[in-house]
Design an enzyme around this catalytic site. Sequence first.
Site, short mmCIF file in Angstrom:
data_model
loop_
_atom_site.label_atom_id
_atom_site.label_comp_id
_atom_site.label_asym_id
_atom_site.label_seq_id
_atom_site.Cartn_x
_atom_site.Cartn_y
_atom_site.Cartn_z
CG ASN A 19 63.44 3.38 -18.36
OD1 ASN A 19 64.18 2.94 -17.48
ND2 ASN A 19 62.44 4.04 -17.83
CB CYS A 20 65.08 -0.14 -23.39
SG CYS A 20 65.43 -0.71 -24.94
N PRO A 21 65.18 2.79 -25.38
CG PRO A 21 65.11 3.63 -27.51
CD PRO A 21 64.30 3.64 -26.33
#
Length: 83
Positions: A19-21
């Site tokens: 997941n981000c980042p």
Amino acid sequence: MPLSPDTLHDDLLDASGLNCPEPVMMLHNKVRDLPPGGLLKVIATDPSTRRDIPKFCVFLGHELLEQAEDAGTYLYWIRKKAD
């Protein structure tokens, strides 16, 4: 003409499940190791990559040749800018 999922690429980044980042951080490192003009295929499952990867390419001058979605998997083909 759209790229085929089997289009030859110089390197592959599989960021599935991240997941981000993390996907963009990994992308930054992977692109750095590509030769100028090299083609990178990215596989991701985080929907935010639909926004983040195009912005990454614009900001750093790389070319996003194609992006596609297939059942929650996001595919990107990025051409590293020539030095």
